[in-house]
Design a protein around this motif. Sequence first.
Motif, PDB file in Angstrom:
ATOM      1  N   ASN A 128     -15.642   6.201  -3.374  1.00  0.00           N
ATOM      2  CA  ASN A 128     -16.301   6.362  -1.904  1.00  0.00           C
ATOM      3  C   ASN A 128     -15.377   7.543  -1.680  1.00  0.00           C
ATOM      4  O   ASN A 128     -14.129   8.163  -1.910  1.00  0.00           O
ATOM      5  N   TRP A 175     -11.520   0.295   4.291  1.00  0.00           N
ATOM      6  CA  TRP A 175     -12.514   0.982   3.525  1.00  0.00           C
ATOM      7  C   TRP A 175     -10.990   2.033   2.529  1.00  0.00           C
ATOM      8  O   TRP A 175     -11.947   2.336   1.763  1.00  0.00           O
ATOM      9  N   THR A 177     -11.444   3.769  -1.119  1.00  0.00           N
ATOM     10  CA  THR A 177     -12.359   5.485  -0.801  1.00  0.00           C
ATOM     11  C   THR A 177     -11.782   6.233  -1.564  1.00  0.00           C
ATOM     12  O   THR A 177     -10.012   6.103  -1.905  1.00  0.00           O
TER      13      THR A 177
END
Length: 682
Positions: free
Chosen positions: A2, A46, A50
């Motif tokens: 991401n 996350w 990421t």
Amino acid sequence: MNVLVYNGPGASPDSVKHALNTLRRLLEPFYAVCTTNARVLQTEPWAGKTSAVVFPGGADLPYTKECASVISQLKKFVSKQGGTFIGFCAGGYFATNCVEFAQGDPQLEVVGKRELKFFPDTGRGPAFHGFKYNSEAGARAASLRLSNGEELKTYYNGGCVFVNAEKYENVEVLAHYNEALDVPYSQDPSSLGAAVVLCQIGKGRALLTGPHPEFVPKLLQKTNDDKYNSSVVEVLLEYEKGRLNFMKDILTKAGLHCNNDFADRVAPSLTPLLVMASSNNHLIEELENNVRNSDGIFEDGAAILEGETDSFRIYKGFDQYEAAKSELLGEEPDEVPKSIIISSASEPFAPRKLTPNFDTAKYFQYLNPQSSVGSLLMYGEVITSTSSLLNNNKKLLSLFPRNSMLHVGTIQVSGRGRGGNTWVNPKGVSASTACINLPLVSPTTGRPVSIVFVQYLAMLAYCKAILSYAPGFEDLPVKIKWPNDLYAMKPEYYRTKKLRLTGRGLAGSKTPLTDVEPAYVKISGLLVNTNFLNNCYSLLLGCGLNVSHDGPTTSLNSWVSILNKEREKANMNPLPFVEIEKLQALYMNNLNVVLDTFLNKGPVSVLPEYYDLWLHNDQIVTLTDHQNVKAKIVGITKDYGLLIAKELVSGTNTQFTGNVYHLQPDGNTFDIFKGLISKKVI
């Protein structure tokens, strides 16, 4: 992987829009570029998924307040985990050691230390006088001198100069201001001020800018600011090719992988939404009657309906396509009225030239004629969001016959997920939303219907559709992650472990519990929006499934190719590649069956199938809010759909203490081994 663009207090909507537009153009399909916020950064796992976190333009001071709790995580992400931090304008100020903004101006002054300290000195600005918040009054086409000696003019509005940038060994200046500045910036009066810098921070990097090289000139043309200077945009348009090349260069230096065809990528315009049914012509008639009886008005052959957040022009017959399409060309997707075309009896399915990426007739070919769910199709080549469009416009949703409509889009430009994330769904990612209506009480058992199970049933139906797509598809290593995500084995794990899946079915995808998280990757997620309308539940089941897009993860068709190599060695016939039309129809067929079974017999009738296909059989979890005791997952409660976990005797994986816990996600944070809230029940 991401790329997360912060979209919260401090970030201006325009800056977020420009950052998303440019980053998606340069980074997709290698990264999923989506928005995030401070709560997600604080609570979700996350960092491991990421590559970069982006703070766009706006105001730096709200960043310091809203994101105070995630500063340490951002530092760790960059310095320890090798991530990239990108700060445009206000995001650049935010990442300095100290901010000096409009010093001495009582209305604008912001001065103070900052905690990120990716740039070791001061971010001082505005570099040019004239800045006003929320205005184009101080905007200009700033001249930059690039490291290769070339000149570039890019959008500027209030950004800083990075003071004394040349004296730090871990700082590389990627662009200087090529004109006199209105603030001091260096002890050397002959030097140019640093406009864009790249800082090496431990294992990672921080890319910081004072100006806005991410701003898209064509989007600037659409501003409503009365201080807007059209001559600025005219200058920027002359340098557009250079802007994109510069952005590619600095993103590459920051450690990101850019695509090579960005020059040809433009934001697509919306296309009309086409509505049709197969043998159920009464559905079209009912829809048309509902349109006529709505509070819309009729104008130039179209019914005009004002929804809660969007307006719609509804046409009859596919011969109206070109007229409907022309109204959408070049318009902002979230602002333009949406066009809907209802099929006619003479042309029940959309002509293929109108839907080159989805054969509507093929969808109905595979749809069970007895299926209610999905019997009415609304398809668009380029749409905003299948889920948001319907959830935000109840007036439109109420026009469709109950328990019938499936909304499908090939390219989704405003897709939405849990936590408020938005993204662009490219070709190859099947985006759909099924409209389901359920009674409050089961007509056969007389018991209240627990709609929490619908999310489980929808993913069960999708998983069954995949595994039954054709003979041999039972070998695809796809599993359900509780509660409603679909995961596939990583091809890298498959190759590293030298696995063989062909002919072994689900047994071939057995993975040691300790390997579940590194072995599997998400290929689909479900978003359920629930409303209470007309004394029943109205549910929107929005789902995006990676069928053939191999961007940051993997896809179903990648696994078809992998299995076909195994099958070729075994002298077996190859598997067919997945067609989205057929898969959507099989999904609807299975969803219709499992919902009917659930409604008439309750959760116990469908949970065994769900258990057969999920990742969590005998999974061991650590309950951090109960002295880190170990517990084994054994099922789901029949009332609220919570995980049931039995506490293990210390040092064993088979003996239980007798204590039982019910587990639920911590908001959005449920990862395979992390983020559980537990409640002791025995």
